[in-house]
Design a protein around this motif. Structure first.
Motif, PDB file in Angstrom:
ATOM      1  N   LEU A 231       0.870  -1.172   0.000  1.00 27.47           N
ATOM      2  CA  LEU A 231       0.000   0.000   0.000  1.00 27.47           C
ATOM      3  C   LEU A 231       0.911   1.226   0.000  1.00 27.47           C
ATOM      4  O   LEU A 231       1.804   1.335   0.838  1.00 27.47           O
ATOM      5  N   GLU A 232       0.708   2.101  -0.965  1.00 24.55           N
ATOM      6  CA  GLU A 232       1.509   3.325  -1.051  1.00 24.55           C
ATOM      7  C   GLU A 232       0.579   4.502  -0.904  1.00 24.55           C
ATOM      8  O   GLU A 232      -0.434   4.613  -1.581  1.00 24.55           O
ATOM      9  N   GLY A 233       0.934   5.387   0.011  1.00 17.77           N
ATOM     10  CA  GLY A 233       0.106   6.561   0.282  1.00 17.77           C
ATOM     11  C   GLY A 233       0.820   7.843  -0.113  1.00 17.77           C
ATOM     12  O   GLY A 233       2.024   7.977   0.102  1.00 17.77           O
ATOM     13  N   PHE A 234       0.069   8.763  -0.668  1.00 22.50           N
ATOM     14  CA  PHE A 234       0.584  10.082  -1.001  1.00 22.50           C
ATOM     15  C   PHE A 234      -0.161  11.107  -0.162  1.00 22.50           C
ATOM     16  O   PHE A 234      -1.380  11.079  -0.049  1.00 22.50           O
ATOM     17  N   MET A 235       0.595  12.029   0.417  1.00 25.32           N
ATOM     18  CA  MET A 235       0.013  13.035   1.287  1.00 25.32           C
ATOM     19  C   MET A 235      -0.315  14.285   0.474  1.00 25.32           C
ATOM     20  O   MET A 235       0.204  14.493  -0.616  1.00 25.32           O
ATOM     21  N   GLN A 236      -1.165  15.132   1.021  1.00 23.18           N
ATOM     22  CA  GLN A 236      -1.549  16.357   0.337  1.00 23.18           C
ATOM     23  C   GLN A 236      -0.382  17.322   0.188  1.00 23.18           C
ATOM     24  O   GLN A 236      -0.372  18.137  -0.723  1.00 23.18           O
TER      25      GLN A 236
END
Length: 98
Positions: free
Chosen positions: A90-95
């Protein structure tokens, strides 16, 4: 075989690390996970609450890494990724772009 007891990761999540004690845990028990960064693989446990995602690193080397606390509202995108030739990442990108 000699290292197996030393490499055991405690699957319990320390609830004293919660930012707000009114947060509701969304998982019945923490999930064993790895935080993958370039050249670093950190085992630990993952917990999701109604407002944050927590990653609590294992105390394998007594490095004392702090618990990673990410507000759910700061995520802009989440992608499923392959890790070790399986769809388990799972790869998350922040605002803020990180």
């Amino acid at each position: 075989a000699l290292l197996r007891p030393m490499l055991h990761v405690d699957p319990r999540f320390d609830t004293s690390q919660l930012v707000d004690f009114h947060e509701q845990l969304l998982l019945a028990e923490p999930v064993f996970a790895h935080r993958v960064r370039p050249l670093v693989l950190s085992p630990g446990c993952l917990m999701v609450t109604d407002s944050r995602l927590y990653f609590q690193p294992a105390q394998l080397n007594n490095v004392g890494e702090p618990t990673l606390k990410l507000p759910l509202r700061s995520f802009s995108r989440l992608y499923r990724r392959r890790y070790m030739l399986r769809q388990t990442g799972l790869e998350g990108f922040m605002q803020d772009g990180s």
